[in-house]
Design a protein around this motif. Structure first.
Motif, PDB file in Angstrom:
ATOM      1  N   VAL A  28       6.530  -7.057   2.754  1.00 38.00           N
ATOM      2  CA  VAL A  28       5.106  -7.239   3.037  1.00 38.00           C
ATOM      3  C   VAL A  28       4.965  -7.799   4.439  1.00 38.00           C
ATOM      4  CG1 VAL A  28       2.976  -8.424   2.381  1.00 38.00           C
ATOM      5  CG2 VAL A  28       4.525  -7.595   0.606  1.00 38.00           C
ATOM      6  N   GLU A  31       0.025  -8.473   5.231  1.00 38.99           N
ATOM      7  CA  GLU A  31      -0.662  -8.090   3.985  1.00 38.99           C
ATOM      8  C   GLU A  31      -0.654  -6.577   3.750  1.00 38.99           C
ATOM      9  OE1 GLU A  31      -3.560 -11.389   2.667  1.00 38.99           O
ATOM     10  OE2 GLU A  31      -4.321 -10.695   4.604  1.00 38.99           O
ATOM     11  N   TYR A 138       5.248  -7.044  -7.149  1.00 40.36           N
ATOM     12  CA  TYR A 138       5.177  -7.908  -5.968  1.00 40.36           C
ATOM     13  C   TYR A 138       6.182  -9.052  -6.052  1.00 40.36           C
ATOM     14  CZ  TYR A 138       0.967  -5.588  -4.252  1.00 40.36           C
ATOM     15  OH  TYR A 138       0.071  -4.651  -3.752  1.00 40.36           O
ATOM     16  N   ARG A 141       9.495  -7.309  -5.229  1.00 42.17           N
ATOM     17  CA  ARG A 141       9.380  -6.484  -4.024  1.00 42.17           C
ATOM     18  C   ARG A 141       9.961  -5.087  -4.270  1.00 42.17           C
ATOM     19  NH1 ARG A 141       6.243 -10.079  -2.554  1.00 42.17           N
ATOM     20  NH2 ARG A 141       6.220 -11.035  -0.487  1.00 42.17           N
ATOM     21  N   THR A 183      -4.079  -0.089  -1.849  1.00 41.03           N
ATOM     22  CA  THR A 183      -2.950  -0.939  -1.489  1.00 41.03           C
ATOM     23  C   THR A 183      -2.835  -1.128   0.023  1.00 41.03           C
ATOM     24  OG1 THR A 183      -1.470   0.986  -1.487  1.00 41.03           O
ATOM     25  CG2 THR A 183      -1.630  -0.282  -3.530  1.00 41.03           C
ATOM     26  N   HIS A 263      -5.024  -5.829  -1.124  1.00 36.13           N
ATOM     27  CA  HIS A 263      -3.794  -6.591  -1.323  1.00 36.13           C
ATOM     28  C   HIS A 263      -4.041  -7.977  -1.925  1.00 36.13           C
ATOM     29  CE1 HIS A 263       0.284  -8.047  -0.480  1.00 36.13           C
ATOM     30  NE2 HIS A 263      -0.258  -9.095   0.098  1.00 36.13           N
ATOM     31  N   ARG A 267      -1.904  -8.577  -5.249  1.00 31.31           N
ATOM     32  CA  ARG A 267      -0.636  -9.278  -5.039  1.00 31.31           C
ATOM     33  C   ARG A 267      -0.298 -10.285  -6.136  1.00 31.31           C
ATOM     34  NH1 ARG A 267      -2.520 -13.088   0.076  1.00 31.31           N
ATOM     35  NH2 ARG A 267      -4.049 -14.353  -1.084  1.00 31.31           N
TER      36      ARG A 267
END
Length: 286
Positions: A28, A31, A138, A141, A183, A263, A267
């Protein structure tokens, strides 16, 4: 017609190998979810994961280096100055994201490039535009893409409507509104039309913002505080939202965009966008 003829004898969106799930790591940055891929066997390229885009998007230098030839011009519209933007269209022979390899993909080429932006325009792709469902973890990842996701249960489930873009229902001060699941976006935003339907309050100020998107700067953008949002029980009382001019993309899509969830909303969850079951599944990371 010329663009369609470029696909003669080719199968669009042709998956290479056996159908199944493909999982890749992401990072990321500012953002944005970033994954690494290759175009026509190129060296690794950073792509923004952008479900707010209908097509894979390349900058002009990357398209040139990767051998993606512009074939025609098309009209596009996004967050920006409230007008259509002319972009080139071409064909990607092969796109590789981790173990996923897909052939014969329509692509937009950002030529001419926008000027006066704080950062250069980037490459982006959406698994949804390739006909694939996806899960974004998230916490780990990891991005998983598949023609069919495994069945699972979620903390929250919202009905999903796919009309060029992925849409979910929500409410703004109790009024039903359709939101794009984006996204590539950063915040929760609503359209100027949605904001205009809210009750006027003398204690609420419109705070001007500098916001830019795929069509450049939006000079009319502002921050609107004290807005109550709800998404199937996920509530944001007295929330500040960004108000954007979405009239032009709404006209191009053929329906009114009520807002965008980006995001900062997504997230906090493990997010599954399941095209086959028409649902958005959210599992809290807490």
């Amino acid at each position: 017609v010329k663009f369609l003829r470029s696909f003669k004898g080719r199968v669009p969106f042709q998956l290479a190998g056996a159908p199944g799930a493909h999982t890749v790591k992401f990072r990321v940055h500012r953002e944005k979810v970033i994954v690494t891929g290759k175009v026509n066997g190129s060296r690794p390229i950073d792509f923004v994961l952008d479900t707010g885009s209908e097509q894979t998007v390349l900058s002009r230098p990357i398209a040139h280096r990767s051998g993606v030839r512009p074939i025609t011009y098309v009209q596009s519209a996004g967050v920006g100055q409230g007008r259509l933007r002319a972009l080139q269209a071409g064909r990607i022979d092969t796109l590789e994201i981790g173990s996923l390899k897909i052939r014969n993909i329509p692509a937009l080429i950002k030529s001419p490039a926008l000027r006066g932006l704080p950062t250069a325009e980037t490459e982006s792709f959406s698994p949804l535009a390739l006909g694939l469902s996806m899960t974004i973890d998230y916490a780990r990842r990891e991005l998983t893409m598949a023609p069919l996701l495994e069945e699972e249960t979620y903390d929250h489930t919202l009905p999903l409507r796919m009309h060029r873009l992925a849409m979910v229902p929500g409410t703004v001060d109790g009024r039903p509104v359709s939101f794009v699941v984006d996204t590539g976006g950063e915040v929760i935003s609503i359209s100027t039309r949605t904001a205009g339907a809210l009750e006027e309050r003398p204690d609420v100020r419109h705070i001007p913002l500098k916001v830019y998107g795929s069509s450049g700067w939006d000079p009319s953008a502002f921050l609107r505080p004290y807005v109550n949002l709800d998404f199937a029980g996920i509530s944001y009382p007295n929330n500040s939202v960004v108000v954007l001019d979405l009239d032009t993309p709404s006209a191009l899509l053929g329906f009114k965009l009520g807002g965008i969830v980006g995001h900062r909303f997504l997230r906090d969850y493990r997010v599954s966008i399941d095209l086959q079951r028409a649902r958005l599944g959210l599992t809290s990371l807490d």
